[in-house]
Design an enzyme around this catalytic site. Structure first.
Site, short mmCIF file in Angstrom:
data_model
loop_
_atom_site.label_atom_id
_atom_site.label_comp_id
_atom_site.label_asym_id
_atom_site.label_seq_id
_atom_site.Cartn_x
_atom_site.Cartn_y
_atom_site.Cartn_z
N LEU A 22 -24.04 16.26 -0.97
CA LEU A 22 -22.07 15.63 -0.97
C LEU A 22 -21.54 17.19 -0.68
CD1 LEU A 22 -21.20 13.00 -3.94
CD2 LEU A 22 -21.83 13.54 -0.49
N LYS B 200 -20.80 8.04 -11.40
CA LYS B 200 -21.06 6.52 -11.02
C LYS B 200 -21.02 4.98 -12.83
CE LYS B 200 -23.69 7.19 -7.36
NZ LYS B 200 -24.24 6.98 -6.34
N THR C 14 -28.18 11.54 -5.58
CA THR C 14 -27.40 10.06 -4.94
C THR C 14 -28.70 8.85 -4.86
OG1 THR C 14 -25.62 10.70 -3.30
CG2 THR C 14 -26.18 8.73 -3.33
N GLU D 41 -30.70 8.42 -8.14
CA GLU D 41 -29.80 7.99 -9.20
C GLU D 41 -29.69 6.18 -8.97
OE1 GLU D 41 -25.63 9.39 -10.16
OE2 GLU D 41 -27.70 11.36 -9.67
N HIS E 201 -31.44 2.00 -10.48
CA HIS E 201 -30.85 0.40 -10.90
C HIS E 201 -31.84 -0.20 -10.98
CE1 HIS E 201 -26.27 2.07 -11.54
NE2 HIS E 201 -26.80 3.33 -11.11
#
Ligand code: NAD
Length: 330
Positions: free
Chosen positions: A20, A123, A190, A193, A197
């Site tokens: 990013l 997030k 990203t 992370e 989840h």
């Protein structure tokens, strides 16, 4: 004359020069109202007050593994950069690993007496909760802080806030994202992370997994990560505004780590009841050609510009992407 009216561009720094961070540098390259002057990665930093050439910096990073070879090598790059650089606002494109990492960087800004605008694209709900605890200290420090300013949370949460206005009562906000990236190494944080989840994983496990373990996991799923009922701060952001309760917000999606084409169209559906008693759903779909990077970095800089406007009016403290309208950076 205020900064926004002046011909002088806003001086912008990007912390983190990974997937990013590099996309952010490219986004800024096309802008007149903002100038990319500072960046840092894990091993070094670069500050050029006349403006950094994004492509040159990306090439140097690709060839030598850190931006530090073009600027300065450092084991404390963020701290050193904050101390030497004249920057109006930073976008923090940093891994939030552990979940307190960005919160700790914000504490560093405060400890160094820095003033200006900070924007994150964090997030998790628990990460946003940590930022909201800093409301008073950031106000005192003269920092205008915009949190959750990526795509989700961020762009899609702001869309949900606008869509909610048609209703007297909001019943559900459902965010479904599709992300396609050619390889996971381009967006390591990203992907880690996101792994945090998955059922059977948590953020700490995802942080400590070796690259080989990440690759083995992706091999077993054919490069696809299917994410459901994610802990995403969109829920807290919408609840804080009184739009709905956090359990009425659902976030999930599919990430293809082997194909730049999106596996599905990213969308947000906002269902509610109008004052006439009609139940309806607004649906907002992002164009499939827009990448994750475009949908994160664009909003981040739109919010940074809004932060500059607030800062000039001496309005400090923490705001979420759902509370403030992003401006547009030309
Ligand atoms: P990445 O792994 O590609 O890059 C991270 C960069 O941070 C690297 O340059 C690394 O060197 C640098 N870094 C790490 N530790 C550092 C330290 N201690 N000091 C200085 N620099 C350090 O990360 P990415 O995939 O580009 O993701 C960046 C962040 O953006 C992640 O937190 C991710 O969750 C977030 N994100 C948000 C959204 C959204 O819609 N809200 C979408 C995608 C990604």
């Amino acid at each position: 004359m205020s900064k926004l009216d002046s011909k002088e561009p806003i001086k912008v720094g990007v912390l983190g020069f990974g997937g990013l961070g590099q996309a952010a540098a490219r986004v800024l390259y096309g802008k007149k109202q903002m100038k990319f002057v500072a960046t840092a990665d894990l091993h070094g930093y670069l500050y050029q007050k006349e403006g950094i050439d994004a492509e040159l910096a990306i090439k140097a990073h690709r060839e030598r593994g850190t931006i530090g070879h073009l600027g300065k090598l450092s084991t404390d790059s963020i701290k050193e950069l904050i101390q030497i650089a004249d920057v109006d606002g930073y976008f923090m494109a940093l891994p939030n690993l552990p979940n307190t990492f960005i919160s700790d960087v914000v504490d560093l800004f405060q400890a160094l007496g820095w003033r200006g605008v900070l924007v994150d694209a964090l997030k998790r709900t628990s990460a946003l909760e940590l930022m909201l605890l800093k409301q008073e200290s950031l106000q005192k420090a003269g920092i205008t802080y915009l949190s959750g300013c990526g795509a989700t949370p961020g762009l899609l949460t702001a869309v949900a806030t606008i869509a909610a206005q048609s209703y007297s009562e909001v019943h559900q906000v459902e965010i479904t994202f599709g992300v396609g990236i050619a390889n996971w190494e381009s967006y390591r944080a990203t992907i880690r992370e996101d792994i945090g989840h998955l059922a059977g994983y948590n953020i700490e496990q995802a942080r400590t997994m070796s690259d080989q373990e990440v690759e083995a996991l992706l091999e077993s799923t054919n490069g696809i990560l299917k994410l459901e009922n994610m802990e995403h701060a969109d829920d807290l952001m919408l609840e804080r505004l009184g739009i709905c309760s956090r359990d009425q917000v659902k976030v999930g999606g599919v990430v293809d780590t082997r194909n730049a084409k999106k596996p599905l169209s990213t969308n947000v559906k906002v269902t509610g009841r109008t004052f006439e008693g009609k139940i309806s759903t607004h649906t907002f779909i992002l164009g499939d050609e827009t990448s994750m990077a475009a949908n994160v970095c664009g909003p981040a800089f739109g919010y940074l510009k809004s932060g500059i406007a607030l800062q000039q009016r001496q309005i400090y403290g923490v705001f979420t992407a759902a509370e403030v309208m992003p401006q547009f950076v030309s």
